[in-house]
Design an enzyme around this catalytic site. Structure first.
Site, PDB file in Angstrom:
ATOM      1  N   HIS A  66       0.840  -1.208   0.000  1.00  0.00           N
ATOM      2  CA  HIS A  66       0.000   0.000   0.000  1.00  0.00           C
ATOM      3  C   HIS A  66       0.870   1.252   0.000  1.00  0.00           C
ATOM      4  CE1 HIS A  66      -4.075   1.735   1.425  1.00  0.00           C
ATOM      5  NE2 HIS A  66      -3.371   2.681   0.836  1.00  0.00           N
ATOM      6  N   HIS A  68       1.600   5.104  -2.042  1.00  0.00           N
ATOM      7  CA  HIS A  68       1.189   6.114  -3.030  1.00  0.00           C
ATOM      8  C   HIS A  68       2.461   6.733  -3.603  1.00  0.00           C
ATOM      9  CE1 HIS A  68      -3.116   6.004  -1.929  1.00  0.00           C
ATOM     10  NE2 HIS A  68      -2.664   5.743  -0.724  1.00  0.00           N
ATOM     11  N   LEU A  69       2.699   6.467  -4.886  1.00  0.00           N
ATOM     12  CA  LEU A  69       3.930   6.986  -5.506  1.00  0.00           C
ATOM     13  C   LEU A  69       3.690   8.308  -6.239  1.00  0.00           C
ATOM     14  CD1 LEU A  69       5.778   3.809  -6.853  1.00  0.00           C
ATOM     15  CD2 LEU A  69       6.263   5.143  -4.806  1.00  0.00           C
ATOM     16  N   ARG A  70       2.426   8.641  -6.466  1.00  0.00           N
ATOM     17  CA  ARG A  70       2.013   9.978  -6.973  1.00  0.00           C
ATOM     18  C   ARG A  70       2.317  10.263  -8.438  1.00  0.00           C
ATOM     19  NH1 ARG A  70      -1.401  10.314  -2.947  1.00  0.00           N
ATOM     20  NH2 ARG A  70      -0.598  11.110  -0.990  1.00  0.00           N
ATOM     21  N   ASN A 100      -4.392   6.301  -7.335  1.00  0.00           N
ATOM     22  CA  ASN A 100      -4.966   7.651  -7.317  1.00  0.00           C
ATOM     23  C   ASN A 100      -3.963   8.712  -7.769  1.00  0.00           C
ATOM     24  OD1 ASN A 100      -3.518   7.289  -4.915  1.00  0.00           O
ATOM     25  ND2 ASN A 100      -4.912   8.505  -3.661  1.00  0.00           N
ATOM     26  N   ASP A 311       0.759   2.563   3.817  1.00  0.00           N
ATOM     27  CA  ASP A 311      -0.119   3.629   3.296  1.00  0.00           C
ATOM     28  C   ASP A 311       0.695   4.916   3.130  1.00  0.00           C
ATOM     29  OD1 ASP A 311      -2.180   5.069   2.293  1.00  0.00           O
ATOM     30  OD2 ASP A 311      -3.458   4.967   4.066  1.00  0.00           O
ATOM     31  N   HIS A 315       2.818  14.161   0.888  1.00  0.00           N
ATOM     32  CA  HIS A 315       2.184  15.405   0.454  1.00  0.00           C
ATOM     33  C   HIS A 315       3.204  16.529   0.534  1.00  0.00           C
ATOM     34  CE1 HIS A 315      -1.895  13.910   0.037  1.00  0.00           C
ATOM     35  NE2 HIS A 315      -1.784  13.294   1.203  1.00  0.00           N
TER      36      HIS A 315
END
Ligand code: DOR
Length: 432
Positions: A66, A68-70, A100, A311, A315
């Site tokens: 899980h 998020h590599l963006r 996402n 997760d 940001h």
């Protein structure tokens, strides 16, 4: 090129082994796994290297299912390059990239882009997770078959729930045919209703809108029921509540093949971390109460929760720091703090070292039905060397990840990844 990893305390749940072992790596593969004995160091080539792992844990490269590599789309927050390097620095040699992005990974073109980029970087192995619905809008199924063919290892609308139960049912039916896992971001959006922290006395006192624990619990129940109906395999992401643990435990007791993960912040912090409107502690699902934390630990201990995932949700600094709490994006940069936070569970007597490493290696590999998470002879030489005694102060500014957003900044940690072996390279990490 050969690498000899010698003198370490090797923990490899895939071989039910924890003890002294030497490992010889040749041409990127585990050539010899020598239990309880020392291999003779007869490495003579100019490229050959020896890792002296005395006093260290040696574990299979960790798998984060899980992340998020963006990229594509939010390269200011993270890129495939920085995220996969951060993974290696955290001991993870495989990361599963959530969809996402912008554009959303809801078609084979985006899947192929991610794979190609990740391969070119040559950092950790990046396995894309495709969206369940087009644009993650929850209305129309994405082309799951084509995305599976292109290399997606699972499907999820993570970041958002699949609110429509009929769409979730169809997704599970397709996934069954494709032998793919559906990962549920379990949140009933009508119940969570835009809440930004855990619902309770604290949210009322702070004047913030709360998201109740039951929003997670009912969605977990729904997705387990749909999994039972369809035979499609469901995995529950980021479990944060006592009720959620209870529903999953009951399902497992009646033989449902559900799997579940939690993240280090859900067993390390309570909702009190948001006091002072600390945006770094804003995450979705939100940090909960001490009772929930205890239930999560019990779920980890009794096997209800199979997997620890990060997760990792990087940001930008400005988005987190200069916005009001309710406006700041939720998420914690998790890859580079996961190991010490998880190792605390061993110190607390929640998990044995074997079970801890299993939840970071063999269990995610099994849930995803992928290779990896093993040091068996013949497998790719991917491993992490961890100093279990090393104390250091976590400094977000020192993260390789572009996301410096962590509520653990400045906290003292015990247990540090000191080296990672991946793709025939040895990377050594300095911790302050
Ligand atoms: O806190 C979160 N951040 N939760 C999610 O489900 C999504 C993630 C993100 O993408 O930032």
């Amino acid at each position: 090129m050969r690498i000899l990893v010698t003198g370490g305390h090797v923990i490899d749940p895939s071989q039910e082994f924890a003890g002294r072992a030497d490992i010889l790596i040749e041409d990127g593969q585990v050539k010899t796994f020598a239990r309880d004995k020392k291999l003779k160091n007869n490495l003579t080539g100019p490229q050959d290297r020896v890792i002296d792992a005395a006093g260290m844990w040696v574990v299979p490269g960790l798998i984060d299912m899980h992340t998020h590599l963006r990229e594509p789309g939010y390269e200011n927050k993270e890129t495939i390059r920085t995220g996969s390097m951060a993974a290696l620095s955290g001991g993870f040699t495989t990361v599963c990239a959530m969809p996402n992005t912008n554009p959303v990974n809801d078609n084979p073109g985006v899947t192929e882009f991610i794979l190609k980029k990740a391969r070119a970087e040559g950092n950790a192995r990046v396995l894309p997770i495709g969206a369940v619905t087009k644009g993650q809008m929850g209305e129309e199924l994405a082309p799951l078959y084509m995305m599976r063919e292109a290399g997606c290892v699972a499907f999820s609308d993570d970041g958002r729930p699949v609110a429509n139960p009929l769409i979730m049912r169809r997704a599970l039916e397709y996934a069954k045919g494709l032998d793919a896992l559906i990962i549920s971001h379990a949140e009933d959006p009508l119940l969570s209703d835009g809440g930004v922290m855990n619902e309770g006395l604290l949210s009322a006192t702070m004047g913030l809108k709360g998201s109740p624990a039951v929003a997670e619990e009912v969605m977990i129940y729904r997705d387990i029921a749909l999994s039972e109906l369809t035979g499609g395999r469901v995995h529950i992401a980021h479990v944060s509540t006592l009720g959620g643990v209870r529903v999953i435990r009951q399902a497992k007791e009646r033989g449902v093949a559900v799997t579940a993960e939690t993240c280090p912040h859900y067993f390390s912090l309570t909702q009190e971390a948001v006091s002072g409107f600390n945006t770094h502690a804003r995450v979705n699902p939100p940090l909960r109460t001490q009772r929930d934390v205890e239930a999560i630990k019990e779920g980890l201990r009794d096997g209800t929760i199979d997997i620890i995932a990060t997760d990792h949700a990087p940001h930008g600094r400005a988005e987190k720091i200069s916005r009001q709490f309710d406006d700041a994006p939720p998420g914690i940069s998790g890859l580079e703090a996961a190991v010490p936070l998880s190792m605390a569970l061993v110190g607390q007597g929640v998990l044995s070292e074997m079970e801890l490493v299993r939840k970071l290696t063999q269990s995610p590999a099994k849930a995803l039905r992928i290779e990896g998470g093993t040091l068996r002879e013949g497998s790719p030489a991917e491993l992490a060397v961890i100093d279990p005694q090393r104390r250091f102060v976590l400094k977000a500014e020192g993260f390789i990840s572009l996301g410096k957003n962590t509520p653990f900044d400045g906290m003292e940690m015990k247990g540090a990844v000191v080296a990672t072996v991946f793709g025939g390279r040895i990377m050594e990490w300095q911790r302050a």
